[in-house]
Write a protein that holds these residues in place. Structure first.
Motif, PDB file in Angstrom:
ATOM      1  N   ASP A  73       0.849  -1.196   0.000  1.00 26.71           N
ATOM      2  CA  ASP A  73       0.000   0.000   0.000  1.00 26.71           C
ATOM      3  C   ASP A  73       0.882   1.243   0.000  1.00 26.71           C
ATOM      4  O   ASP A  73       1.770   1.377   0.853  1.00 26.71           O
ATOM      5  CB  ASP A  73      -0.906   0.005   1.233  1.00 26.71           C
ATOM      6  N   GLU A  74       0.653   2.101  -0.970  1.00 23.30           N
ATOM      7  CA  GLU A  74       1.317   3.401  -0.999  1.00 23.30           C
ATOM      8  C   GLU A  74       0.301   4.463  -0.601  1.00 23.30           C
ATOM      9  O   GLU A  74      -0.730   4.634  -1.264  1.00 23.30           O
ATOM     10  CB  GLU A  74       1.867   3.706  -2.392  1.00 23.30           C
ATOM     11  N   ALA A  75       0.596   5.167   0.473  1.00 18.35           N
ATOM     12  CA  ALA A  75      -0.338   6.147   1.013  1.00 18.35           C
ATOM     13  C   ALA A  75       0.274   7.537   0.944  1.00 18.35           C
ATOM     14  O   ALA A  75       1.447   7.731   1.291  1.00 18.35           O
ATOM     15  CB  ALA A  75      -0.687   5.809   2.460  1.00 18.35           C
ATOM     16  N   ALA A  76      -0.519   8.493   0.498  1.00 23.17           N
ATOM     17  CA  ALA A  76      -0.090   9.890   0.465  1.00 23.17           C
ATOM     18  C   ALA A  76      -0.372  10.514   1.827  1.00 23.17           C
ATOM     19  O   ALA A  76      -1.516  10.837   2.156  1.00 23.17           O
ATOM     20  CB  ALA A  76      -0.826  10.643  -0.642  1.00 23.17           C
ATOM     21  N   LEU A  77       0.665  10.669   2.642  1.00 24.76           N
ATOM     22  CA  LEU A  77       0.497  11.235   3.978  1.00 24.76           C
ATOM     23  C   LEU A  77       0.287  12.737   3.930  1.00 24.76           C
ATOM     24  O   LEU A  77      -0.303  13.318   4.851  1.00 24.76           O
ATOM     25  CB  LEU A  77       1.714  10.890   4.836  1.00 24.76           C
ATOM     26  N   SER A  78       0.805  13.359   2.883  1.00 19.72           N
ATOM     27  CA  SER A  78       0.620  14.782   2.624  1.00 19.72           C
ATOM     28  C   SER A  78       0.885  14.979   1.137  1.00 19.72           C
ATOM     29  O   SER A  78       1.289  14.039   0.445  1.00 19.72           O
ATOM     30  CB  SER A  78       1.586  15.624   3.472  1.00 19.72           C
ATOM     31  N   PRO A  79       0.690  16.182   0.602  1.00 16.66           N
ATOM     32  CA  PRO A  79       0.953  16.377  -0.823  1.00 16.66           C
ATOM     33  C   PRO A  79       2.386  16.041  -1.236  1.00 16.66           C
ATOM     34  O   PRO A  79       2.620  15.680  -2.395  1.00 16.66           O
ATOM     35  CB  PRO A  79       0.650  17.866  -1.022  1.00 16.66           C
ATOM     36  N   ASN A  80       3.333  16.123  -0.301  1.00 20.91           N
ATOM     37  CA  ASN A  80       4.736  15.895  -0.644  1.00 20.91           C
ATOM     38  C   ASN A  80       5.348  14.647  -0.014  1.00 20.91           C
ATOM     39  O   ASN A  80       6.526  14.367  -0.234  1.00 20.91           O
ATOM     40  CB  ASN A  80       5.582  17.113  -0.233  1.00 20.91           C
ATOM     41  N   LEU A  81       4.581  13.921   0.791  1.00 18.30           N
ATOM     42  CA  LEU A  81       5.140  12.790   1.530  1.00 18.30           C
ATOM     43  C   LEU A  81       4.326  11.536   1.253  1.00 18.30           C
ATOM     44  O   LEU A  81       3.108  11.516   1.398  1.00 18.30           O
ATOM     45  CB  LEU A  81       5.127  13.097   3.033  1.00 18.30           C
ATOM     46  N   ARG A  82       5.055  10.460   0.829  1.00 17.56           N
ATOM     47  CA  ARG A  82       4.415   9.180   0.539  1.00 17.56           C
ATOM     48  C   ARG A  82       5.061   8.088   1.387  1.00 17.56           C
ATOM     49  O   ARG A  82       6.281   8.065   1.561  1.00 17.56           O
ATOM     50  CB  ARG A  82       4.568   8.805  -0.940  1.00 17.56           C
ATOM     51  N   ALA A  83       4.240   7.186   1.894  1.00 20.73           N
ATOM     52  CA  ALA A  83       4.725   6.022   2.635  1.00 20.73           C
ATOM     53  C   ALA A  83       4.243   4.763   1.934  1.00 20.73           C
ATOM     54  O   ALA A  83       3.084   4.681   1.516  1.00 20.73           O
ATOM     55  CB  ALA A  83       4.223   6.047   4.077  1.00 20.73           C
ATOM     56  N   THR A  84       5.150   3.805   1.803  1.00 25.32           N
ATOM     57  CA  THR A  84       4.813   2.530   1.166  1.00 25.32           C
ATOM     58  C   THR A  84       5.155   1.406   2.129  1.00 25.32           C
ATOM     59  O   THR A  84       6.297   1.305   2.594  1.00 25.32           O
ATOM     60  CB  THR A  84       5.582   2.343  -0.146  1.00 25.32           C
ATOM     61  N   ALA A  85       4.184   0.572   2.431  1.00 25.51           N
ATOM     62  CA  ALA A  85       4.392  -0.582   3.301  1.00 25.51           C
ATOM     63  C   ALA A  85       3.873  -1.822   2.587  1.00 25.51           C
ATOM     64  O   ALA A  85       2.809  -1.785   1.965  1.00 25.51           O
ATOM     65  CB  ALA A  85       3.674  -0.391   4.633  1.00 25.51           C
ATOM     66  N   GLY A  86       4.640  -2.888   2.684  1.00 25.01           N
ATOM     67  CA  GLY A  86       4.214  -4.101   2.007  1.00 25.01           C
ATOM     68  C   GLY A  86       4.818  -5.334   2.638  1.00 25.01           C
ATOM     69  O   GLY A  86       5.800  -5.262   3.379  1.00 25.01           O
ATOM     70  N   VAL A  87       4.227  -6.476   2.324  1.00 24.84           N
ATOM     71  CA  VAL A  87       4.753  -7.743   2.804  1.00 24.84           C
ATOM     72  C   VAL A  87       4.405  -8.832   1.795  1.00 24.84           C
ATOM     73  O   VAL A  87       3.332  -8.811   1.188  1.00 24.84           O
ATOM     74  CB  VAL A  87       4.189  -8.093   4.204  1.00 24.84           C
ATOM     75  N   LYS A  88       5.338  -9.735   1.593  1.00 23.68           N
ATOM     76  CA  LYS A  88       5.101 -10.927   0.782  1.00 23.68           C
ATOM     77  C   LYS A  88       5.405 -12.146   1.634  1.00 23.68           C
ATOM     78  O   LYS A  88       6.416 -12.182   2.345  1.00 23.68           O
ATOM     79  CB  LYS A  88       5.974 -10.920  -0.474  1.00 23.68           C
ATOM     80  N   VAL A  89       4.536 -13.130   1.542  1.00 20.08           N
ATOM     81  CA  VAL A  89       4.772 -14.425   2.167  1.00 20.08           C
ATOM     82  C   VAL A  89       4.949 -15.432   1.040  1.00 20.08           C
ATOM     83  O   VAL A  89       4.038 -15.620   0.231  1.00 20.08           O
ATOM     84  CB  VAL A  89       3.617 -14.842   3.088  1.00 20.08           C
TER      85      VAL A  89
END
Length: 640
Positions: A361-377
């Protein structure tokens, strides 16, 4: 001294010659893409979704079709030399050692390589057989090279990097292409033609052949590593109302030289089908199906037949400030190995599987800041389930800058070479018990890497841009060869275990600068420190798992210049630092390529390779190290 200075003097004179408007040059030259446009190239290897290169939260370098054509490279390993974040060392006439961020070797096992989404990483030997990989160089659209882990998206074995080779669609490769190149000791030719199909479809088909003579050692002995290779294939693409469908296939056969016996016989074929559909304005589906067969008949060693079937799917959806990718896949391989007199694999036949589920999941925390979290099993035959998480942050204070950081955990899963290798190929009776000298290793686990990265990418002005990445990686459970205290039947006196560890750290830098309208420079530098050590209790008998032979630094400088309306001149100056185990001296080398566009449809190129030395070595110890000579290559390309 003067002889080695001549190529440098020539390239300096040509590069400073006045640049004229190159109206007769082929599409895709310097004038067609500004540096700003290059930074906005759409890439897919970071998340398997389209995103701009300037915003990608990864150490990613793109080798473009223009880079490949202008440099004059004629094989995939030669093309990969253009990526500053890769170390590429030629071993002999057909073999290369290619890796990112260390742990390089003839069977470098921590770099995942794909061609149009099909993995060419061998689950048999835990490496890439580069003598089995080829494409028509003019059909490559781009090569995306990620240094660093790609675990959540690409799974196990994407430990130190991912190479994604992407070819053009059939629609973009219509007409007829004939390419012929020759030099002393080497030659290759490709013929490709394309046309239209019903229902908005296009196709291309090709055939190619190449030959390379044997190389010599530093003492002048013949190494018998030359090869003859033939390959043919096709690709067809259909544009659908809300998506696309593509199918491609290749078949190849090669004779590989080998000292003291008859040639190695190599053959294989593959088929790839890919379906992409836009389910809605913010939703898309991707499905891919792969069939692959390889066979390697290596006299006095083994005959191996590997058949693979793979199916994978990915669904991308946007909702609110989130961009979610999720999916999974299943891969099954059947390996049939006939051993030679010295070693083999036990059991002779092995069915292997890999199944995976992932979400990112890539989430836009603000107009200039993005966070990407993911996991594969990912579940595999040998070690069961492996969990591969990643977390990335990207901050873009303005349109010209991106700061990013990443934390990842990734693994190299065992291959047959880790778990099933035995020597001799059949057990011998020791104390009334059947034993191997080196036995199957049921206790060998996955090698693990935990990686921290911090990067910065910027374009301060219209004429220059740069990227910098620092990394620290901690490795655990590296492979060693240990004495086995058990006396169980069909176990080895020695077995592979995971009793070594290590760490790497370094920085990767590259930049583009365009000082004149028709002159562009590219530079890249990697400085790295790699350290491995045995764990307490290890009695490693070979150092096969922890032996490293990587340079402390390597760099390159490339120049692309248009001298006149029909002439282009490119050169690459590269440096590789010395390597310790075994010792390989540092070296500088220069490659050049002069292209004359004789007409609208015909290009003539004269390339120079290894111009600074009569011959030099890149891998292996003295006196058996192969050396590669200075050579000139003449190439004719016709397009209709």
């Amino acid at each position: 001294m003067y002889r080695n200075s001549t190529p440098l003097l020539l390239l300096a004179v040509l590069s400073l010659a006045p640049g004229a408007r190159a109206t007769g040059l082929a599409d895709g030259d310097i004038a067609d893409l500004t540096l700003e446009q290059l930074n906005e190239i759409v890439v897919t290897s970071v998340s398997r979704q389209e995103e701009r290169l300037s915003k990608a939260a990864a150490s990613l370098f793109v080798i473009s079709a223009t880079d490949i054509r202008r440099s004059g490279v004629r094989s995939l390993p030669e093309a990969l030399r253009l990526a500053p974040n890769l170390q590429v060392a030629r071993i002999d006439a057909r073999n290369y050692a290619i890796s990112a961020r260390g742990f390089n070797g003839a069977f470098a096992n921590k770099l995942l390589v794909l061609i149009d989404g099909r993995s060419v990483y061998s689950p048999f030997f835990s490496a890439v057989f580069w003598d089995a990989q080829s494409v028509v160089m003019e059909d490559i659209e781009r090569i995306e090279v990620i240094s660093g882990p790609g675990a959540t998206i690409w799974g196990v074995n994407a430990v130190n990097g991912v190479i994604n080779i992407i070819t053009r669609s059939a629609k973009d490769s219509q007409g007829t292409l004939l390419s012929v190149a020759a030099s002393s000791g080497e030659g290759d030719a490709s013929l490709r033609f394309g046309g239209r199909l019903p229902h908005n479809g296009y196709y291309r088909a090709y055939a190619q052949a190449m030959a390379s003579e044997d190389t010599e050692t530093e003492t002048g002995l013949n190494t018998y590593t030359g090869m003859q290779r033939r390959q043919a294939g096709f690709r067809a693409d259909w544009g659908l109302e809300q998506g696309s469908f593509a199918v491609s296939g290749d078949a190849y056969q090669a004779n590989l030289g080998q000292l003291g016996t008859r040639d190695i016989r190599l053959s294989g074929a593959n088929l790839v089908a890919r379906y992409m559909r836009q389910l809605g304005e913010d939703s898309a589906l991707r499905l891919q199906f792969v069939l692959d067969h390889t066979e390697r008949n290596q006299p006095n060693a083994y005959v191996d037949r590997l058949d693979t079937v793979e199916l994978e799917g990915q669904h991308d959806v946007r909702f609110g400030l989130h961009k979610l990718s999720w999916g999974g896949g299943y891969r099954h391989s059947r390996d049939d190995n006939t051993p030679g007199p010295n070693f083999g694999f036990w059991p002779y036949e092995r069915n292997m599987h890999w199944g995976n589920l992932f979400a990112q999941d890539e989430a836009a925390l603000s107009p200039n800041l993005r966070a990407t979290a993911g996991v594969k099993v990912e579940h595999n035959t040998y070690t069961g389930s492996e969990v591969l998480p990643t977390l990335r942050l990207a901050w873009s204070p303005d349109a010209r800058q991106t700061v990013w950081g990443a934390l990842s955990r990734t693994v190299r899963a065992p291959a047959r070479a880790d778990r099933d290798f035995v020597q001799p190929p059949t057990p011998v009776m020791i104390g009334g018990v059947p034993r191997f000298a080196v036995g199957a290793s049921p206790e060998f686990e996955s090698e693990v890497a935990k990686v921290l990265e911090l990067g910065y990418r910027a374009q301060p002005g219209q004429n220059w841009s740069y990227s910098a990445t620092a990394w620290y990686a901690d490795y655990d459970k590296l492979r060693t060869l240990e004495p086995n205290a058990t006396a169980e039947p069909y176990r080895g006196i020695f077995e592979f275990r995971n009793l070594a560890e290590g760490r790497t750290r370094g920085i990767e830098l590259w930049a583009r600068w365009q000082p004149m309208l028709r002159w562009r420079l590219n530079a890249g530098l990697v400085v790295q420190d790699i350290d491995t050590r045995l764990k307490p209790g290890s009695k490693d008998a070979s150092s096969i798992g922890i032996l490293i032979n990587d340079p402390h630094s390597y760099w390159q400088l490339r120049s692309s210049h248009e001298i006149g309306e029909r002439i282009q001149f490119d050169w690459t100056l590269r440096y590789n630092g010395s390597m310790p185990k075994p010792h390989v001296p540092s070296y500088h080398e220069l490659d050049t390529n002069l292209v004359w566009k004789a007409s609208q449809h015909i290009d003539v190129a004269l390339a120079g390779q290894n111009l600074l030395h009569a011959r030099h070595g890149e891998w292996g110890g003295y006196p058996g190290r192969n050396v590669f000579e200075r050579r000139a290559v003449l190439k004719l390309t016709m397009r209709y």
